[in-house]
Scaffold this active site. Structure first.
Site, short mmCIF file in Angstrom:
data_model
loop_
_atom_site.label_atom_id
_atom_site.label_comp_id
_atom_site.label_asym_id
_atom_site.label_seq_id
_atom_site.Cartn_x
_atom_site.Cartn_y
_atom_site.Cartn_z
N LYS A 14 -38.60 16.49 -10.95
CA LYS A 14 -37.25 15.94 -10.75
C LYS A 14 -37.14 14.52 -11.29
CE LYS A 14 -37.34 16.49 -6.24
NZ LYS A 14 -38.67 17.09 -5.98
N ARG A 89 -32.30 16.74 1.47
CA ARG A 89 -33.50 17.52 1.80
C ARG A 89 -33.32 18.33 3.07
NH1 ARG A 89 -37.35 14.04 -1.18
NH2 ARG A 89 -39.44 14.90 -1.05
N ARG A 128 -51.17 13.08 -10.63
CA ARG A 128 -50.33 11.88 -10.51
C ARG A 128 -50.97 10.87 -9.55
NH1 ARG A 128 -44.15 12.69 -8.59
NH2 ARG A 128 -44.96 12.53 -6.48
N ARG A 134 -49.62 6.24 -4.90
CA ARG A 134 -48.88 6.79 -3.76
C ARG A 134 -49.85 7.48 -2.83
NH1 ARG A 134 -43.47 9.98 -5.45
NH2 ARG A 134 -44.01 10.91 -3.43
N ARG A 146 -46.47 18.56 2.35
CA ARG A 146 -45.15 18.29 1.75
C ARG A 146 -44.53 19.58 1.20
NH1 ARG A 146 -47.39 14.05 -2.02
NH2 ARG A 146 -45.43 14.03 -3.16
P1 ADP Z 1 -41.81 14.03 -3.73
O1 ADP Z 1 -40.57 14.79 -4.13
O2 ADP Z 1 -42.87 14.02 -4.78
O3 ADP Z 1 -42.32 14.39 -2.37
P2 ADP Z 1 -40.19 11.70 -3.11
O4 ADP Z 1 -40.39 10.37 -3.71
O5 ADP Z 1 -38.92 12.43 -3.34
O6 ADP Z 1 -41.44 12.51 -3.64
O7 ADP Z 1 -40.39 11.62 -1.52
C1 ADP Z 1 -41.52 11.04 -0.94
C2 ADP Z 1 -41.38 11.06 0.59
O8 ADP Z 1 -40.25 10.26 0.98
C3 ADP Z 1 -41.12 12.42 1.23
O9 ADP Z 1 -42.30 13.14 1.47
C4 ADP Z 1 -40.42 12.00 2.54
O10 ADP Z 1 -41.34 11.50 3.48
C5 ADP Z 1 -39.57 10.83 2.12
N1 ADP Z 1 -38.21 11.24 1.69
C6 ADP Z 1 -37.69 11.11 0.45
N2 ADP Z 1 -36.42 11.58 0.41
C7 ADP Z 1 -36.14 12.01 1.68
C8 ADP Z 1 -35.01 12.63 2.28
N3 ADP Z 1 -33.89 12.88 1.57
N4 ADP Z 1 -35.08 12.94 3.59
C9 ADP Z 1 -36.17 12.69 4.31
N5 ADP Z 1 -37.29 12.13 3.81
C10 ADP Z 1 -37.29 11.79 2.50
#
Ligand code: ADP
Length: 191
Positions: A14, A89, A128, A134, A146
């Site tokens: 994404k 999400r 990654r 991270r 996740r």
């Molecule tokens: P990835 O899609 O690789 O997991 P992101 O950067 O989108 O990476 O998200 C990293 C973390 O940030 C998630 O595992 C969650 O803990 C938190 N997070 C991100 N976006 C949301 C959201 N919309 N609602 C709840 N938690 C979120």
């Protein structure tokens, strides 16, 4: 306004595709993951709370991410549209996003989901993790958590957009430029 939700599990691509899409369509990229990591980097209280959950691979509360999106929409009043990446999400987040956009007399044009099988996601995220700094990318158990959270809490967001005839999906495995080409064809036709 062109508002697109880019959807898919962690590691689906994404972020990569968002970067190409914002240039191609002149959109603003709103990644809740990036916004949360910025809070962590600034050492805010919100960031401290979020970091504990993120490091464990769990979602942060809806109210936190909805608040961040609300202010991001307000600070970009002249944007010609947004790419939402990693948000919504949960179904509650999707409903709030519709409400927030309605206040700006806007709607979501479509959701585009990138489909990638779990073993490929785990391989990509571990790779990654070697350079991303991270913590959530550096441990296979957390990565799988996740993916599990995605399957149990997030995947149902697709039905929310399908019910509005806004859901589209495509294969997220292949060349980055070929996938981008398919996404733009879909956007030009359906969003
Ligand atoms: P990835 O899609 O690789 O997991 P992101 O950067 O989108 O990476 O998200 C990293 C973390 O940030 C998630 O595992 C969650 O803990 C938190 N997070 C991100 N976006 C949301 C959201 N919309 N609602 C709840 N938690 C979120």
């Amino acid at each position: 306004m062109l508002n697109i939700v880019l959807f898919g599990p962690p590691g689906a691509g994404k972020g990569t595709q968002s970067q190409k899409l914002i240039t191609h369509y002149n959109l603003v990229h709103l990644s809740t993951g990036d916004l949360l990591r910025a809070q962590i980097a600034q050492g805010t209280e919100l960031g401290l709370t979020a970091k504990k959950l993120m490091d464990e691979g769990l979602l942060v509360p809806d109210s936190v991410v909805i608040g961040m999106i609300d202010s991001a929409l307000s600070t970009n009043p002249t944007a010609s549209g947004f790419i939402f990446d990693g948000f919504p999400r949960t179904v509650a987040q999707a409903q709030s996003l519709d409400d927030l956009l309605a206040r700006h007399e806007a709607t979501i044009g479509c959701m585009i989901a990138l489909e990638v099988v779990e073993e490929e996601l785990v391989a990509r995220l571990l790779e990654r993790g070697k350079t991303s700094n991270r913590p959530d990318d550096q441990n296979e158990e957390k990565i799988r958590r996740r993916v599990h959270v995605y399957n149990t809490e997030t995947a149902q967001v697709a039905s929310y957009y399908a019910a509005q005839n806004k859901f589209h999906s495509l294969n997220g495995i292949g060349e980055i430029d070929e996938i981008f080409e398919q996404i733009t064809q879909l956007i030009d036709k359906a969003c």
